[in-house]
Design a protein around this motif. Structure first.
Motif, mmCIF file in Angstrom:
data_model
loop_
_atom_site.group_PDB
_atom_site.id
_atom_site.type_symbol
_atom_site.label_atom_id
_atom_site.label_comp_id
_atom_site.label_asym_id
_atom_site.label_seq_id
_atom_site.Cartn_x
_atom_site.Cartn_y
_atom_site.Cartn_z
ATOM 1 N N UNK A 162 0.838 -1.202 0.000
ATOM 2 C CA UNK A 162 0.000 0.000 0.000
ATOM 3 C C UNK A 162 0.875 1.255 0.000
ATOM 4 N N UNK A 163 1.918 1.262 0.829
ATOM 5 C CA UNK A 163 2.814 2.421 0.886
ATOM 6 C C UNK A 163 3.568 2.592 -0.430
ATOM 7 N N UNK A 164 3.995 1.484 -1.034
ATOM 8 C CA UNK A 164 4.739 1.560 -2.297
ATOM 9 C C UNK A 164 3.859 2.088 -3.426
ATOM 10 N N UNK A 165 2.620 1.641 -3.477
ATOM 11 C CA UNK A 165 1.699 2.140 -4.495
ATOM 12 C C UNK A 165 1.436 3.632 -4.305
ATOM 13 N N UNK A 166 1.432 4.084 -3.060
ATOM 14 C CA UNK A 166 1.271 5.509 -2.785
ATOM 15 C C UNK A 166 2.454 6.303 -3.318
ATOM 16 N N UNK A 167 3.673 5.795 -3.075
ATOM 17 C CA UNK A 167 4.871 6.447 -3.604
ATOM 18 C C UNK A 167 4.836 6.481 -5.122
ATOM 19 N N UNK A 168 4.407 5.389 -5.741
ATOM 20 C CA UNK A 168 4.319 5.326 -7.199
ATOM 21 C C UNK A 168 3.330 6.359 -7.739
ATOM 22 N N UNK A 169 2.153 6.448 -7.099
ATOM 23 C CA UNK A 169 1.149 7.419 -7.543
ATOM 24 C C UNK A 169 1.636 8.848 -7.338
ATOM 25 N N UNK A 207 11.915 2.215 -8.515
ATOM 26 C CA UNK A 207 10.684 1.722 -7.897
ATOM 27 C C UNK A 207 10.959 0.472 -7.055
ATOM 28 N N UNK A 208 11.821 -0.403 -7.571
ATOM 29 C CA UNK A 208 12.190 -1.589 -6.791
ATOM 30 C C UNK A 208 12.917 -1.191 -5.514
ATOM 31 N N UNK A 209 13.792 -0.194 -5.602
ATOM 32 C CA UNK A 209 14.525 0.270 -4.425
ATOM 33 C C UNK A 209 13.577 0.853 -3.380
ATOM 34 N N UNK A 210 12.542 1.565 -3.837
ATOM 35 C CA UNK A 210 11.568 2.120 -2.900
ATOM 36 C C UNK A 210 10.836 1.009 -2.158
ATOM 37 N N UNK A 226 18.906 1.528 5.869
ATOM 38 C CA UNK A 226 18.100 0.745 4.920
ATOM 39 C C UNK A 226 17.825 1.551 3.657
ATOM 40 N N UNK A 227 17.449 2.822 3.835
ATOM 41 C CA UNK A 227 17.176 3.677 2.677
ATOM 42 C C UNK A 227 18.432 3.869 1.834
ATOM 43 N N UNK A 228 19.590 4.038 2.495
ATOM 44 C CA UNK A 228 20.851 4.236 1.768
ATOM 45 C C UNK A 228 21.236 2.992 0.982
ATOM 46 N N UNK A 229 21.066 1.818 1.595
ATOM 47 C CA UNK A 229 21.403 0.564 0.910
ATOM 48 C C UNK A 229 20.500 0.377 -0.312
ATOM 49 N N UNK A 230 19.202 0.634 -0.140
ATOM 50 C CA UNK A 230 18.276 0.487 -1.264
ATOM 51 C C UNK A 230 18.583 1.493 -2.370
ATOM 52 N N UNK A 231 19.002 2.698 -1.987
ATOM 53 C CA UNK A 231 19.297 3.737 -2.984
ATOM 54 C C UNK A 231 20.507 3.389 -3.841
ATOM 55 N N UNK A 232 21.349 2.475 -3.369
ATOM 56 C CA UNK A 232 22.506 2.080 -4.172
ATOM 57 C C UNK A 232 22.093 1.385 -5.469
ATOM 58 N N UNK A 233 20.932 0.758 -5.460
ATOM 59 C CA UNK A 233 20.490 0.017 -6.653
ATOM 60 C C UNK A 233 20.214 0.956 -7.823
ATOM 61 N N UNK A 234 19.320 1.953 -7.676
ATOM 62 C CA UNK A 234 19.109 2.867 -8.820
ATOM 63 C C UNK A 234 20.338 3.718 -9.118
ATOM 64 N N UNK A 235 21.139 4.020 -8.100
ATOM 65 C CA UNK A 235 22.349 4.801 -8.349
ATOM 66 C C UNK A 235 23.311 4.027 -9.247
#
Length: 291
Positions: free
Chosen positions: A101-108, A145-148, A269-278
């Motif tokens: 639900x939170x991810x779909x909100x970020x996407x929208x 989007x996957x990183x989010x 966690x946010x920093x690790x996930x951000x490495x993917x799109x970076x």
């Protein structure tokens, strides 16, 4: 670590503890706890009171939002579930639904920004001469989007590491970990700040705002989005720390440690996930530079 919320035949359901002092009541025939004197209702203590555990009978939508309200406003009731059977599978399913639900909100929200500003994401990756650049752009967007989603998933579970101290019996450690997953419930309200931010973005491009009168409305929406976002983060923060303190009966030192650790863990966690799109973005730029 799975247990049943209904059938009293699993190992978890046979584990009966006092909800007040956590005294083991399995060998006690008295209707009161010998440690603290609390009246014990064995029948009610064999069934979970978490609405999500009864979603098949009351409906998934109603059970989900009732559980959200319970976590946000009645965290002490969630902590009391340590004395009842708790389904680890149900807790994980609730966590995944909330993250979705939170991810779909970020996407929208991100989509509304693109529409409002009539922009294409990562325009710098376009290759005017072919469609090759558009494929790279789509790859970067997909990785973001996957990183989010990954960041939300990790952040919703990182606090569980404080719910299995050695002083608790194993069965209560398992229950505590399962209950900790319910504290991600406030993430389902991310649509509130996303809605305010999206409206502010859309209004900011209109002549009504450009001429001056609408600026106050845009500013009010930005303030509302910031306030709602801060309230959601604070609710998650306070909720999981309060639940940990109630379940583990830890001292002030561990509570302070958890209070400091949690935002640091979320940021990591946010920093690790951000490495993917970076990384994907960097590779895309390098690929385009050789064309």
């Amino acid at each position: 670590m799975t247990d049943s919320t209904r059938a009293p035949i699993t190992n978890d359901s046979l584990e009966l503890v006092c909800p007040e002092c956590r005294y083991d009541l399995r060998a006690i025939t008295s209707e009161r706890c010998p440690e603290c004197g609390l009246a014990i209702d064995r029948q009610s203590m064999s069934v979970s009171r978490i609405p999500w555990a009864h979603r098949k009978s009351i409906g998934r939508w109603r059970a989900y939002w009732r559980t959200n309200l319970m976590v946000i406003f009645r965290i002490e009731r969630l902590a009391d579930e340590i004395a009842r059977p708790v389904s680890f599978a149900d807790a994980q399913r609730f966590r995944h639904v909330t993250v979705l639900v939170a991810w779909l909100t970020v996407l929208a929200w991100r989509g509304s920004l693109s529409i409002a500003h009539r922009e294409r994401l990562f325009d710098e990756l376009r290759d005017p001469g072919s469609h090759f650049g558009w494929w790279l752009q789509a790859l970067v967007v997909a990785s973001a989007l996957f990183a989010a989603w990954l960041a939300l998933l990790m952040m919703s579970g990182v606090g569980s590491y404080f719910f299995h101290p050695r002083g608790l019996p194993v069965i209560q450690q398992n229950r505590g970990i399962a209950l900790s997953y319910y504290t991600c419930a406030p993430l389902a309200l991310l649509w509130l700040p996303a809605l305010c931010a999206g409206l502010a973005a859309c209004l900011s491009t209109t002549d009504w705002v450009q001429d001056g009168p609408g600026k106050r409305w845009v500013n009010a929406l930005v303030i509302a989005a910031t306030g709602f976002g801060a309230a959601i983060v604070f609710s998650c923060w306070v909720g999981i720390v309060s639940l940990m303190a109630r379940i583990t009966r830890c001292g002030r030192g561990q509570t302070i440690t958890m209070t400091v650790y949690l935002p640091c863990a979320w940021a990591l966690c946010a920093a690790v996930a951000a490495l993917i799109p970076a990384a994907v973005f960097y590779v895309s730029v390098v690929v385009l530079s050789f064309r």
